[in-house]
Write a protein that holds these residues in place. Sequence first.
Motif: not given
Length: 312
Positions: A24, A45, A49, A53, A228-229, A232-233, A236
């Motif tokens: 990223s 973002k 995100a 979450l 973003v997808v 980040t998401v 994690y």
Amino acid sequence: MNAHERHLLGILLAAGGSLMWGVSGPASEYLFDRGVGVTWLIASKMLIAGIVLGLYCLIKDPHAFFAPWHSLKAIVHLLLFVIFGMVAMQYVYFKAVAVANAATATVLQYLSPVIILIWVAVASRTMPRRGDIVTIVMAMVGTVLVVTKGQITTLAITPNALFWGLATAVAAASYTLVPQWLLANYSGVAISAWSMIIGGLGMNLYQPSWEHIPHMDWPMIWCYLFVVVFGTVFAYVFYLLSLNYIAPTAAGLLDAFEPLGAVVTGVVFLHLHLSFWELVGGAIILATVALMTLLEPTMPEPDATVGDHGRK
């Protein structure tokens, strides 16, 4: 699923999450090089995100999701974490990527455990152990090699890039230190979700992400969606899932895939050229983190489900 398969799955999840975090960085660098603003990217973002979450946590455990709002102390700690942890880490890291490059920013970010080590020693008024001193010296040597490319008397990056790169390490250390009490008492997923939501709303008050939306062609759109997808998401969630199968220490060692992903992606797609001494310096910094992970910790980990992840 037997023990060996569970262990292998945990390794793959942790490594996959770290790789997505790493990739990223160059994806955001690509966006910055084409006119996307740092503040706009963070505002959009972080809010997206955070909502994703938050929905994940709300479905999984609604009580844990709303628990921090039942205590004034938790609310104060959460707001401090939003300002000095989540938002600071997001802005400083992406600013470092914008003024330097993703590989340099990600490698210098890995000085954060050394900063934490020094902070703990100062706060507790105790001298670092011999092994800790070795890791500090190693980190300093690695940093000098990265920023000078082996030419000790000359900076190979601009002073501005060096400043934001080192600030990234400080911000990452703050991200880990500030929420200690929160993570010891509340769900790490809930804290990260709320901090992203609140931080995203705050950033959007400063610069609404629905205004002045940058024009993006398809390569830029794909990079943005990845940041973003996946960056980040999914990154994690992958890390959280990995802790069901392997120990946090093992997952921490697999963090090395993050700078690896940043460097390889930068070299292959952004034509980044790294000198021999930059590679050596980066390897020394990563070895420092690995050594610190293997040494007995100087401070307890308050929540095994968070560490210093979810920061980007």
